[in-house]
Scaffold this active site. Structure first.
Site, short mmCIF file in Angstrom:
data_model
loop_
_atom_site.label_atom_id
_atom_site.label_comp_id
_atom_site.label_asym_id
_atom_site.label_seq_id
_atom_site.Cartn_x
_atom_site.Cartn_y
_atom_site.Cartn_z
N GLU A 273 0.82 -1.22 0.00
CA GLU A 273 0.00 0.00 0.00
C GLU A 273 0.85 1.26 0.00
O GLU A 273 0.47 2.26 -0.60
CB GLU A 273 -0.95 -0.01 1.20
CG GLU A 273 -2.18 0.88 1.05
CD GLU A 273 -1.92 2.36 1.27
OE1 GLU A 273 -2.71 3.18 0.78
OE2 GLU A 273 -0.93 2.70 1.95
N HIS B 194 -0.39 0.42 7.03
CA HIS B 194 -1.00 1.27 6.01
C HIS B 194 0.07 2.25 5.53
O HIS B 194 1.10 1.84 4.99
CB HIS B 194 -2.22 1.96 6.63
CG HIS B 194 -3.17 2.55 5.66
ND1 HIS B 194 -4.38 3.07 6.05
CD2 HIS B 194 -3.11 2.74 4.31
CE1 HIS B 194 -5.03 3.53 4.99
NE2 HIS B 194 -4.26 3.35 3.93
N HIS C 94 -3.60 -0.55 11.78
CA HIS C 94 -5.03 -0.67 12.04
C HIS C 94 -5.38 -2.01 12.66
O HIS C 94 -6.09 -2.83 12.06
CB HIS C 94 -5.82 -0.50 10.73
CG HIS C 94 -5.63 0.80 10.05
ND1 HIS C 94 -6.05 2.01 10.58
CD2 HIS C 94 -5.08 1.09 8.86
CE1 HIS C 94 -5.76 2.98 9.74
NE2 HIS C 94 -5.15 2.45 8.69
N ASN D 97 -4.67 7.69 7.70
CA ASN D 97 -4.39 7.06 6.42
C ASN D 97 -2.90 7.06 6.13
O ASN D 97 -2.30 6.03 5.84
CB ASN D 97 -5.15 7.78 5.31
CG ASN D 97 -5.03 7.11 3.96
OD1 ASN D 97 -3.96 7.01 3.39
ND2 ASN D 97 -6.15 6.63 3.45
N ASN E 87 -5.72 11.81 2.33
CA ASN E 87 -5.09 10.54 1.99
C ASN E 87 -3.58 10.67 2.12
O ASN E 87 -3.07 10.83 3.21
CB ASN E 87 -5.54 10.08 0.60
CG ASN E 87 -5.50 8.58 0.45
OD1 ASN E 87 -4.43 7.99 0.42
ND2 ASN E 87 -6.66 7.95 0.37
N ASP F 281 -3.90 8.67 -4.30
CA ASP F 281 -3.71 8.04 -3.00
C ASP F 281 -2.43 8.59 -2.36
O ASP F 281 -2.38 9.74 -1.95
CB ASP F 281 -3.68 6.53 -3.21
CG ASP F 281 -4.05 5.74 -1.97
OD1 ASP F 281 -3.46 6.01 -0.92
OD2 ASP F 281 -4.91 4.84 -2.06
N ASN F 282 -1.39 7.80 -2.31
CA ASN F 282 -0.15 8.23 -1.64
C ASN F 282 0.69 9.16 -2.50
O ASN F 282 0.60 9.15 -3.73
CB ASN F 282 0.67 7.00 -1.24
CG ASN F 282 0.02 6.24 -0.11
OD1 ASN F 282 -0.40 6.82 0.88
ND2 ASN F 282 -0.09 4.93 -0.26
#
Length: 356
Positions: A55, A116, A136, A169, A224, A269-270
């Site tokens: 991820e 994450h 998480h 996140n 994010n 996202d990232n």
């Protein structure tokens, strides 16, 4: 009286139908449903040992890359394994880079480890390397701080929890125990969907240090990825549902001042930053509906965007990689290093690509 009751019922039904119709159309628009898939391929190969996603990925200046793998049971996103997550390290200076699983030492429950977003901080005083990992366990949000020792070991130093770290996140470290973190939802996923429909930007960026914890920036629809410029002056945040990258200036006292937002036209996202050029690299989702309703016959695609000169009046966006999901599903991160590129995903595989 009966006639009035019928009118009220009809009015209520019409209002509810109109609300749900509006909600459906808005979610479809925000998810970029049925968007035409951009296609651009690179010379790539799958990284061995990575079977259930990477991820987030981040790379040190010396070419050492860290990968968080095995994210599962998060916001209803697909996953191919419910096994505990793992951390890997990879040396990009090696002729055939291969991810090596990191051994985790210390008092951390590895049976519920669910990594994450990640970030690395190097202490210039003694060259110690600290790895920060969003975790998480049992659907909670906490941050684990490790020290990287030897060639393949993480020593767990601390678990950070706080009421402001609601739904973390991603994270960017700015000291041995100091970081900024994004929250991607404020309520439960169902209620968060309502805030999205009602255009309530209640997500934020939180600053954490042992001395204070506070909101550093608000007004974000869904925070994010987060990262920092090479000169440490600017903080970049991906507001995935607004299809933008927000730019903040970092002032003395760890105050963030909003500068601008750069539209990206996709769900990013990232964020990774090229340590040499300062270019922004984004792992993005071209159509989020294919993530929420996974179909192996029509899988979620992958899209990698680069932003050059983001601080200037005219940033330049380029598509660096695009695939319809048959090579790579659900890209979340693109980490460049001197002509090489690592691309990670939520739940699929990871690619090692040549840019030159």
């Amino acid at each position: 009286m009966a006639a009035l009751k019928k009118v009220l019922i009809a009015t209520t039904v019409a209002a509810v139908a109109a609300f749900f119709g509006h909600a459906f159309l808005k979610i479809k628009r925000l998810s970029l449903a049925s968007r035409e898939m951009p296609v651009k391929h690179l010379k790539c190969r799958y990284l061995p040992n990575i079977e259930y996603g990477a991820e987030d990925i981040t790379i040190l200046k010396d070419g050492l890359a860290f990968l968080s793998t095995g994210l599962h049971d998060y916001l209803g996103l697909p996953s191919f394994s419910n096994e505990p997550g793992k951390m890997y390290v990879l040396d990009l200076l090696h002729p055939k880079p291969t991810p090596v699983e990191l051994q985790i030492k210390g008092e951390l429950d590895l049976s519920s480890f669910n990594p994450h977003g990640i970030s690395v901080y190097t202490d210039e005083a003694d060259d110690s390397i600290y790895l920060f990992v969003v975790n998480h366990p049992q659907r909670k949000s906490q941050v684990e701080i490790f020290r990287f020792v030897g060639e393949d070991t993480l020593v767990h130093l601390k678990t950070v929890t706080h009421p402001l770290l609601i739904s973390v996140n991603d994270i960017v470290a700015v000291g041995p125990e100091h970081f900024y973190a994004t929250n991607d939802h404020y309520f439960s996923p169902a209620l968060h969907l309502l805030t999205v429909v009602l255009s309530l930007p209640w997500c934020n960026v939180v600053y954490y240090s042992p001395e204070e914890v506070r909101e550093a920036a608000g007004g974000i629809q869904s925070g994010n990825g987060i990262n920092i410029s090479p000169d440490k002056r600017y903080i970049y945040v991906s507001d995935i549902l607004d299809h933008e990258v927000d730019v903040f200036e970092r002032l003395d006292g760890e105050q963030l001042v909003y500068i601008k937002s750069v539209p990206v036209g996709t769900l990013c996202d990232n964020i990774e930053v090229d340590h040499m050029t300062g270019d922004i690299w984004l792992g993005c989702h071209p159509d989020a509906t294919k993530l929420s309703s996974f179909d192996p016959e029509d899988p979620p695609g992958s899209e990698i965007i680069k932003i050059t000169n983001i601080i200037s009046e005219k940033p330049v966006l380029t598509l660096e990689y695009g695939d319809n999901g048959h090579e790579l599903m659900g890209s979340t991160v693109a980490a460049p290093y001197e002509g090489k590129l690592l691309i990670g995903t939520i739940f699929h595989k990871a690619l090692y690509c040549a840019l030159k």
